[in-house]
Motif scaffolding. Sequence first.
Motif, PDB file in Angstrom:
ATOM      1  N   GLN A  70     -19.019   6.438  40.893  1.00 19.18           N
ATOM      2  CA  GLN A  70     -19.097   7.730  41.556  1.00 19.18           C
ATOM      3  C   GLN A  70     -18.014   8.698  41.074  1.00 19.18           C
ATOM      4  O   GLN A  70     -17.076   8.321  40.371  1.00 19.18           O
ATOM      5  CB  GLN A  70     -19.043   7.558  43.070  1.00 19.18           C
ATOM      6  N   GLY A 107     -12.506   8.289  37.542  1.00 21.55           N
ATOM      7  CA  GLY A 107     -11.811   8.228  36.257  1.00 21.55           C
ATOM      8  C   GLY A 107     -12.711   7.940  35.060  1.00 21.55           C
ATOM      9  O   GLY A 107     -12.281   7.329  34.082  1.00 21.55           O
ATOM     10  N   LYS A 108     -13.943   8.419  35.120  1.00 23.45           N
ATOM     11  CA  LYS A 108     -14.868   8.131  34.026  1.00 23.45           C
ATOM     12  C   LYS A 108     -14.471   8.820  32.721  1.00 23.45           C
ATOM     13  O   LYS A 108     -14.683   8.287  31.648  1.00 23.45           O
ATOM     14  CB  LYS A 108     -16.306   8.525  34.435  1.00 23.45           C
ATOM     15  N   ALA A 143     -11.524   9.425  31.311  1.00 21.92           N
ATOM     16  CA  ALA A 143     -10.578   8.623  30.519  1.00 21.92           C
ATOM     17  C   ALA A 143     -11.228   7.317  30.076  1.00 21.92           C
ATOM     18  O   ALA A 143     -10.884   6.775  29.026  1.00 21.92           O
ATOM     19  CB  ALA A 143      -9.313   8.344  31.335  1.00 21.92           C
ATOM     20  N   GLN A 149      -8.436  16.980  29.468  1.00 20.68           N
ATOM     21  CA  GLN A 149      -7.953  15.599  29.573  1.00 20.68           C
ATOM     22  C   GLN A 149      -7.718  15.004  28.206  1.00 20.68           C
ATOM     23  O   GLN A 149      -6.794  14.234  27.985  1.00 20.68           O
ATOM     24  CB  GLN A 149      -8.940  14.741  30.371  1.00 20.68           C
ATOM     25  N   GLU A 192     -21.898  12.491  32.654  1.00 19.47           N
ATOM     26  CA  GLU A 192     -22.702  12.981  33.781  1.00 19.47           C
ATOM     27  C   GLU A 192     -24.174  13.044  33.384  1.00 19.47           C
ATOM     28  O   GLU A 192     -24.850  14.071  33.532  1.00 19.47           O
ATOM     29  CB  GLU A 192     -22.221  14.374  34.218  1.00 19.47           C
ATOM     30  N   GLY A 214     -18.140  15.826  39.145  1.00 22.80           N
ATOM     31  CA  GLY A 214     -17.460  16.054  37.878  1.00 22.80           C
ATOM     32  C   GLY A 214     -16.271  16.982  37.930  1.00 22.80           C
ATOM     33  O   GLY A 214     -15.244  16.667  37.401  1.00 22.80           O
ATOM     34  N   ARG A 223      -8.724  13.544  48.626  1.00 22.14           N
ATOM     35  CA  ARG A 223      -8.337  12.767  47.469  1.00 22.14           C
ATOM     36  C   ARG A 223      -6.871  12.480  47.664  1.00 22.14           C
ATOM     37  O   ARG A 223      -6.339  12.726  48.717  1.00 22.14           O
ATOM     38  CB  ARG A 223      -8.560  13.595  46.216  1.00 22.14           C
TER      39      ARG A 223
HETATM   40  P1  ADP Z   1     -14.987  11.191  37.223  1.00 19.93           P
HETATM   41  O1  ADP Z   1     -15.411  11.682  35.863  1.00 19.93           O
HETATM   42  O2  ADP Z   1     -15.301   9.763  37.460  1.00 19.93           O
HETATM   43  O3  ADP Z   1     -15.485  12.082  38.319  1.00 19.93           O
HETATM   44  P2  ADP Z   1     -12.372  12.008  36.385  1.00 19.93           P
HETATM   45  O4  ADP Z   1     -12.387  11.391  35.052  1.00 19.93           O
HETATM   46  O5  ADP Z   1     -12.620  13.486  36.444  1.00 19.93           O
HETATM   47  O6  ADP Z   1     -13.415  11.278  37.331  1.00 19.93           O
HETATM   48  O7  ADP Z   1     -11.001  11.623  37.089  1.00 19.93           O
HETATM   49  C1  ADP Z   1     -10.700  12.031  38.400  1.00 19.93           C
HETATM   50  C2  ADP Z   1      -9.199  12.254  38.552  1.00 19.93           C
HETATM   51  O8  ADP Z   1      -8.509  11.032  38.438  1.00 19.93           O
HETATM   52  C3  ADP Z   1      -8.616  13.153  37.486  1.00 19.93           C
HETATM   53  O9  ADP Z   1      -7.694  14.008  38.112  1.00 19.93           O
HETATM   54  C4  ADP Z   1      -7.908  12.220  36.546  1.00 19.93           C
HETATM   55  O10 ADP Z   1      -6.838  12.870  35.914  1.00 19.93           O
HETATM   56  C5  ADP Z   1      -7.468  11.124  37.483  1.00 19.93           C
HETATM   57  N1  ADP Z   1      -7.349   9.790  36.838  1.00 19.93           N
HETATM   58  C6  ADP Z   1      -8.246   9.209  36.008  1.00 19.93           C
HETATM   59  N2  ADP Z   1      -7.841   7.983  35.639  1.00 19.93           N
HETATM   60  C7  ADP Z   1      -6.668   7.766  36.265  1.00 19.93           C
HETATM   61  C8  ADP Z   1      -5.727   6.658  36.282  1.00 19.93           C
HETATM   62  N3  ADP Z   1      -5.955   5.543  35.597  1.00 19.93           N
HETATM   63  N4  ADP Z   1      -4.619   6.811  37.030  1.00 19.93           N
HETATM   64  C9  ADP Z   1      -4.391   7.945  37.730  1.00 19.93           C
HETATM   65  N5  ADP Z   1      -5.220   9.013  37.755  1.00 19.93           N
HETATM   66  C10 ADP Z   1      -6.348   8.928  37.036  1.00 19.93           C
END
Ligand code: ADP
Length: 409
Positions: free
Chosen positions: A46, A50-51, A53, A91, A157, A307, A337
């Motif tokens: 969901q 963190g998808k 990264a 990112q 997405e 997203g 959050r």
């Molecule tokens: P999704 O694509 O799953 O919706 P995101 O990739 O946008 O989620 O990440 C959501 C938030 O979490 C962002 O602010 C990101 O910088 C943060 N984030 C992602 N991975 C980590 C991690 N391993 N530790 C801390 N924060 C993280």
Amino acid sequence: MTFKELKLHEDVLQGLDAMGFEKPTPIQEESIPVILDDKDIIAVAQTGTGKTAAFLLPVLHKISEQKIQEGQINTLVISPTRELAVQIDQQLEGLGYFTIATSMPVYGGGDGDGFAREKRALQDGAHIIVGTPGKLISHLNLGYAKIDNLKHLILDEADRMLDMGFYDDIMKIINQLPKDRQTIMFSATMPPKIRKLAKDILTDPQEVSIAISKPAEKVVQAAFLAYDGQKIELVKYLLRDNDVPSLIIFASTKIKVKQLTRELQSQGLNANMISSDLEQAERLTILNEFKSKKLQILVATDVISRGIDIDNIDMVINFDVPNDPEDYIHRIGRTARASSEGEAVTFINNDDQYKFGRIEELIEKEIRKVKLPSELGEGPEYNPKRRGGSGGGRRPYNRKKGGGGNRRR
Ligand code: ADP
Ligand code: MG
């Protein structure tokens, strides 16, 4: 588990350190090894897990490890919206800061200079290109993009892209790419059409799925039964007695978003909207104003519910009940959050009662129904079994106390 244990390249670990990411999230932990292993993957988790990264880190690792030179596009990331493309690119800049990787967002909306800049990056073969489907197609059709050596295609997405009608565009892009590549799909949900897309474009994929979690306990959820005509007054009522520095209101259609924004503004409220009708620069300005708390109320369709990464919203109002119960979770996931408390309030008209019942089923929780303040008059009666019908959101002309509401078809 640490990022180091995932055996990521030193330059990538430095970026993680600078970004303050201490340990991988579950989706990162599970999908990074698969991507490092060059396998195709469909990964589902969901929003907010963190998808981004999860797919950027292994790609950055490979570019660093193999010391890949610029000159050929290595990775193409397709994203449904410009906002999301910008966010992925940001990112990428952070995580890739200490690596040799170069990148360019390709999402159009800019001027001629923007197009020329994008063209140059595609021609020069920047390592990673992040773009929206339409814009990518315009560039690819012109034939200068160095894609013959593409190693990774990433669809971010994916569910949203299909919802937005990008299936054909995605296929057009894929048909121009080399077959010998790794294909990576990320999605917040896994409806049947996503399964089908995965079957069509992935080869022997690994499936990674992190179960949808219930909304964070810290989100205080409530619902009001209200006729459509009472909803704006209800928003004003909620703002009057509460300290809400940051509020997102989701409405179901672009037209409603516009009307509602105008109405709120005319009442002297600090509100603005983002919609796909706005120029890219305008949308970014509004988003930034909202993030920096200059703008109090952001009105939007669900384009931004998935997203887009905006933290620490105090309240989310669902002006309408979302169609897809999982969208409810995504939307209210915008609040609370980090560690703060958040509030999620949903307005339910007569027609939406059944839909709301399905949400409660999904989250396995009955959401508190709050009585309308008396100054707004009476709302509809609560009857979740009732299926929606046409026009039922309007206040009935001939309202009988207690009796009505048993329309069957
Ligand atoms: P999704 O694509 O799953 O919706 P995101 O990739 O946008 O989620 O990440 C959501 C938030 O979490 C962002 O602010 C990101 O910088 C943060 N984030 C992602 N991975 C980590 C991690 N391993 N530790 C801390 N924060 C993280
Ligand atoms: Mg995402």
